[in-house]
Design an enzyme around this catalytic site. Structure first.
Site, PDB file in Angstrom:
ATOM      1  N   ASN A  69     -15.874  11.825 -10.900  1.00 18.66           N
ATOM      2  CA  ASN A  69     -17.227  12.254 -10.539  1.00 18.66           C
ATOM      3  C   ASN A  69     -17.888  11.061  -9.848  1.00 18.66           C
ATOM      4  O   ASN A  69     -18.221  10.068 -10.503  1.00 18.66           O
ATOM      5  CB  ASN A  69     -18.003  12.666 -11.791  1.00 18.66           C
ATOM      6  CG  ASN A  69     -19.428  13.063 -11.474  1.00 18.66           C
ATOM      7  OD1 ASN A  69     -19.894  12.945 -10.343  1.00 18.66           O
ATOM      8  ND2 ASN A  69     -20.134  13.543 -12.474  1.00 18.66           N
ATOM      9  N   VAL A  70     -18.099  11.168  -8.543  1.00 21.47           N
ATOM     10  CA  VAL A  70     -18.565   9.998  -7.787  1.00 21.47           C
ATOM     11  C   VAL A  70     -19.956   9.522  -8.211  1.00 21.47           C
ATOM     12  O   VAL A  70     -20.321   8.380  -7.956  1.00 21.47           O
ATOM     13  CB  VAL A  70     -18.553  10.241  -6.250  1.00 21.47           C
ATOM     14  CG1 VAL A  70     -17.142  10.513  -5.754  1.00 21.47           C
ATOM     15  CG2 VAL A  70     -19.516  11.345  -5.847  1.00 21.47           C
ATOM     16  N   ASN A 102     -16.568  11.273   1.224  1.00 18.84           N
ATOM     17  CA  ASN A 102     -16.854  12.625   1.722  1.00 18.84           C
ATOM     18  C   ASN A 102     -17.554  13.519   0.694  1.00 18.84           C
ATOM     19  O   ASN A 102     -18.281  14.437   1.086  1.00 18.84           O
ATOM     20  CB  ASN A 102     -15.528  13.271   2.166  1.00 18.84           C
ATOM     21  CG  ASN A 102     -15.633  14.769   2.298  1.00 18.84           C
ATOM     22  OD1 ASN A 102     -16.122  15.277   3.311  1.00 18.84           O
ATOM     23  ND2 ASN A 102     -15.223  15.507   1.270  1.00 18.84           N
ATOM     24  N   SER A 132     -24.501  13.348   7.962  1.00 21.34           N
ATOM     25  CA  SER A 132     -24.813  14.676   8.502  1.00 21.34           C
ATOM     26  C   SER A 132     -25.860  14.504   9.602  1.00 21.34           C
ATOM     27  O   SER A 132     -26.693  13.585   9.525  1.00 21.34           O
ATOM     28  CB  SER A 132     -25.406  15.568   7.398  1.00 21.34           C
ATOM     29  OG  SER A 132     -25.986  16.728   7.967  1.00 21.34           O
ATOM     30  N   TYR A 182     -31.461  16.515   0.706  1.00 23.41           N
ATOM     31  CA  TYR A 182     -30.192  16.309   1.426  1.00 23.41           C
ATOM     32  C   TYR A 182     -30.387  15.377   2.625  1.00 23.41           C
ATOM     33  O   TYR A 182     -29.592  14.450   2.850  1.00 23.41           O
ATOM     34  CB  TYR A 182     -29.663  17.668   1.873  1.00 23.41           C
ATOM     35  CG  TYR A 182     -28.306  17.648   2.543  1.00 23.41           C
ATOM     36  CD1 TYR A 182     -27.147  17.498   1.800  1.00 23.41           C
ATOM     37  CD2 TYR A 182     -28.199  17.813   3.928  1.00 23.41           C
ATOM     38  CE1 TYR A 182     -25.900  17.497   2.414  1.00 23.41           C
ATOM     39  CE2 TYR A 182     -26.957  17.821   4.551  1.00 23.41           C
ATOM     40  CZ  TYR A 182     -25.808  17.664   3.787  1.00 23.41           C
ATOM     41  OH  TYR A 182     -24.577  17.665   4.399  1.00 23.41           O
ATOM     42  N   ALA A 209     -32.689  13.137   3.107  1.00 30.35           N
ATOM     43  CA  ALA A 209     -32.952  11.764   2.643  1.00 30.35           C
ATOM     44  C   ALA A 209     -31.654  11.102   2.181  1.00 30.35           C
ATOM     45  O   ALA A 209     -31.410   9.920   2.463  1.00 30.35           O
ATOM     46  CB  ALA A 209     -33.974  11.781   1.515  1.00 30.35           C
ATOM     47  N   SER A 210     -30.815  11.880   1.498  1.00 29.58           N
ATOM     48  CA  SER A 210     -29.547  11.302   1.014  1.00 29.58           C
ATOM     49  C   SER A 210     -28.664  10.887   2.189  1.00 29.58           C
ATOM     50  O   SER A 210     -28.037   9.826   2.168  1.00 29.58           O
ATOM     51  CB  SER A 210     -28.807  12.290   0.104  1.00 29.58           C
ATOM     52  OG  SER A 210     -28.189  13.331   0.849  1.00 29.58           O
ATOM     53  N   LYS A 211     -28.620  11.712   3.233  1.00 28.87           N
ATOM     54  CA  LYS A 211     -27.729  11.423   4.362  1.00 28.87           C
ATOM     55  C   LYS A 211     -28.301  10.329   5.266  1.00 28.87           C
ATOM     56  O   LYS A 211     -27.547   9.531   5.836  1.00 28.87           O
ATOM     57  CB  LYS A 211     -27.448  12.701   5.160  1.00 28.87           C
ATOM     58  CG  LYS A 211     -26.648  13.741   4.375  1.00 28.87           C
ATOM     59  CD  LYS A 211     -25.293  13.206   3.922  1.00 28.87           C
ATOM     60  CE  LYS A 211     -24.397  14.275   3.337  1.00 28.87           C
ATOM     61  NZ  LYS A 211     -23.071  13.775   2.941  1.00 28.87           N
ATOM     62  N   ILE A 215     -20.421  22.883  10.271  1.00 29.83           N
ATOM     63  CA  ILE A 215     -18.966  22.993  10.127  1.00 29.83           C
ATOM     64  C   ILE A 215     -18.649  24.142   9.172  1.00 29.83           C
ATOM     65  O   ILE A 215     -19.277  24.263   8.115  1.00 29.83           O
ATOM     66  CB  ILE A 215     -18.368  21.669   9.552  1.00 29.83           C
ATOM     67  CG1 ILE A 215     -18.884  20.437  10.326  1.00 29.83           C
ATOM     68  CG2 ILE A 215     -16.845  21.729   9.533  1.00 29.83           C
ATOM     69  CD1 ILE A 215     -18.534  20.384  11.789  1.00 29.83           C
TER      70      ILE A 215
HETATM   71  P1  NAI Z   1     -17.437  21.471   0.278  1.00 32.55           P
HETATM   72  O1  NAI Z   1     -18.461  21.916  -0.705  1.00 32.55           O
HETATM   73  O2  NAI Z   1     -16.503  22.477   0.866  1.00 32.55           O
HETATM   74  O3  NAI Z   1     -16.562  20.277  -0.349  1.00 32.55           O
HETATM   75  C1  NAI Z   1     -17.146  19.216  -1.014  1.00 32.55           C
HETATM   76  C2  NAI Z   1     -16.173  18.680  -2.047  1.00 32.55           C
HETATM   77  O4  NAI Z   1     -16.824  17.602  -2.749  1.00 32.55           O
HETATM   78  C3  NAI Z   1     -15.795  19.740  -3.082  1.00 32.55           C
HETATM   79  O5  NAI Z   1     -14.381  19.766  -3.253  1.00 32.55           O
HETATM   80  C4  NAI Z   1     -16.505  19.273  -4.337  1.00 32.55           C
HETATM   81  O6  NAI Z   1     -15.823  19.591  -5.543  1.00 32.55           O
HETATM   82  C5  NAI Z   1     -16.558  17.763  -4.119  1.00 32.55           C
HETATM   83  N1  NAI Z   1     -17.608  17.154  -4.922  1.00 32.55           N
HETATM   84  C6  NAI Z   1     -18.880  17.578  -5.088  1.00 32.55           C
HETATM   85  N2  NAI Z   1     -19.527  16.791  -5.948  1.00 32.55           N
HETATM   86  C7  NAI Z   1     -18.653  15.831  -6.340  1.00 32.55           C
HETATM   87  C8  NAI Z   1     -18.730  14.737  -7.239  1.00 32.55           C
HETATM   88  N3  NAI Z   1     -19.854  14.465  -7.926  1.00 32.55           N
HETATM   89  N4  NAI Z   1     -17.638  13.945  -7.408  1.00 32.55           N
HETATM   90  C9  NAI Z   1     -16.488  14.229  -6.757  1.00 32.55           C
HETATM   91  N5  NAI Z   1     -16.352  15.255  -5.890  1.00 32.55           N
HETATM   92  C10 NAI Z   1     -17.412  16.060  -5.695  1.00 32.55           C
HETATM   93  O7  NAI Z   1     -18.255  20.713   1.404  1.00 32.55           O
HETATM   94  P2  NAI Z   1     -17.894  20.289   2.919  1.00 32.55           P
HETATM   95  O8  NAI Z   1     -18.623  21.209   3.809  1.00 32.55           O
HETATM   96  O9  NAI Z   1     -16.447  20.095   3.091  1.00 32.55           O
HETATM   97  O10 NAI Z   1     -18.675  18.883   2.969  1.00 32.55           O
HETATM   98  C11 NAI Z   1     -18.017  17.644   2.856  1.00 32.55           C
HETATM   99  C12 NAI Z   1     -18.997  16.564   3.276  1.00 32.55           C
HETATM  100  O11 NAI Z   1     -19.426  16.817   4.612  1.00 32.55           O
HETATM  101  C13 NAI Z   1     -20.270  16.517   2.429  1.00 32.55           C
HETATM  102  O12 NAI Z   1     -20.661  15.171   2.237  1.00 32.55           O
HETATM  103  C14 NAI Z   1     -21.270  17.256   3.277  1.00 32.55           C
HETATM  104  O13 NAI Z   1     -22.601  16.850   2.990  1.00 32.55           O
HETATM  105  C15 NAI Z   1     -20.838  16.828   4.676  1.00 32.55           C
HETATM  106  N6  NAI Z   1     -21.286  17.720   5.722  1.00 32.55           N
HETATM  107  C16 NAI Z   1     -20.896  19.034   5.787  1.00 32.55           C
HETATM  108  C17 NAI Z   1     -21.342  19.829   6.808  1.00 32.55           C
HETATM  109  C18 NAI Z   1     -20.966  21.265   6.943  1.00 32.55           C
HETATM  110  O14 NAI Z   1     -21.492  21.926   7.841  1.00 32.55           O
HETATM  111  N7  NAI Z   1     -20.070  21.782   6.143  1.00 32.55           N
HETATM  112  C19 NAI Z   1     -22.262  19.318   7.849  1.00 32.55           C
HETATM  113  C20 NAI Z   1     -22.593  17.914   7.692  1.00 32.55           C
HETATM  114  C21 NAI Z   1     -22.109  17.171   6.669  1.00 32.55           C
END
Ligand code: NAI
Length: 247
Positions: free
Chosen positions: A63-64, A90, A142, A155, A157-159, A188
């Site tokens: 858990n990050v 990520n 993001s 979100y 602010a975090s990014k 995405i």
């Molecule tokens: P997703 O929800 O499909 O995958 C995120 C992964 O992070 C999941 O496998 C989840 O279990 C894991 N995760 C969540 N909290 C965690 C924690 N506390 N410790 C360890 N793992 C944890 O999301 P996605 O879309 O693949 O996003 C990945 C990254 O890209 C994120 O940082 C998101 O903010 C960023 N992002 C996504 C965009 C999109 O359009 N999908 C756009 C811009 C940024």
């Protein structure tokens, strides 16, 4: 021979979406992988594909946002691999609400995972990279961290924090031959965005000059570039992957 042959990469949140695509891309280019997510079982699919490709892969339940979990996880990775050459921060979540309705808990949860999580993992991994005197860090930010978005003050602010954090790390770690950059994806197609209402998705598509949503693989390509030697003189930068939305 792939550009990451003999190197070890750590990707957080690698069970699905962008994290999974980044892990698979780095493995295809020769890296051995330490992949982590909240639950080890979720990671089985990612790990299966990587080991089928002939690379070594180990999974870690981390858990990050929890410093104890991060310390234990990184200690396990150091024991198993003895080095970390590439770190992809990520793991991330959304918890949207309008400012006036946003609870303290919704604020804290998003900041804790996206920003504090990036800090905790980077702090633990940079100690290893500093000993090696080499490393590449890629933080997934993001475009919302650059331009803001109604309903996402936590979100965004975090990014924005991740972007500023990346720039400071780049300056602080450069003397040890460690680079740090951020990728700022736009819209995405992943579970995170599939959860949005259809009319919101349609409105977003209208605003994308390239007239398509991005794929996790679009982002993974840029992650691999920034992690690799081709970007050897690039540090402290934010690269948007958003179909031309933010220029
Ligand atoms: P997703 O929800 O499909 O995958 C995120 C992964 O992070 C999941 O496998 C989840 O279990 C894991 N995760 C969540 N909290 C965690 C924690 N506390 N410790 C360890 N793992 C944890 O999301 P996605 O879309 O693949 O996003 C990945 C990254 O890209 C994120 O940082 C998101 O903010 C960023 N992002 C996504 C965009 C999109 O359009 N999908 C756009 C811009 C940024």
């Amino acid at each position: 021979m792939g550009q990451f042959e003999g190197k070890v990469a750590l990707v957080t949140g690698a069970a699905r979406g962008i994290g999974q695509a980044a892990a698979l891309k780095l493995a295809r280019e020769g890296a051995d992988l330490a992949v982590c997510d909240l639950d080890k079982d979720w990671l089985a699919e990612t790990a299966g594909i990587i080991s089928d490709s002939g690379r070594r892969v180990e999974t870690y339940s981390v858990n990050v946002s929890d410093s104890k979990s991060v310390q234990e996880g990184i200690a396990d990775i150091e024991r198993d691999f003895a080095r970390i050459d590439v770190l992809v921060n990520n793991a991330g979540i959304t918890n949207d609400n309008l400012l006036v309705r946003m609870t303290e808990d919704e604020w804290d949860r998003v900041i804790d995972v996206n920003l504090k999580g990036t800090f905790l993992i980077t702090k633990a991994v940079s100690r290893i990279m500093m000993k090696q005197r080499s490393g590449a860090i890629v933080n997934i930010a993001s475009i919302i961290g650059l331009i803001g978005n109604a309903g996402q003050c936590n979100y965004s602010a975090s990014k924005a924090g991740v972007i500023a954090f990346t720039k400071s790390c780049a300056k602080e770690l450069a003397a040890r031959n460690i680079r740090a950059n951020a990728v700022a994806p736009g819209f995405i197609k992943t579970k995170m965005t599939d959860d949005l209402p259809e009319e919101v998705q349609k409105k977003m598509l209208d605003g994308i000059p390239l007239k398509r949503f991005g794929t996790p693989e679009d982002v993974a390509e840029v992650v691999a570039f920034l992690a690799g030697d081709a970007a050897g003189y690039v540090s402290g930068q934010v690269l948007t992957v958003c179909g031309g939305m933010v220029t």
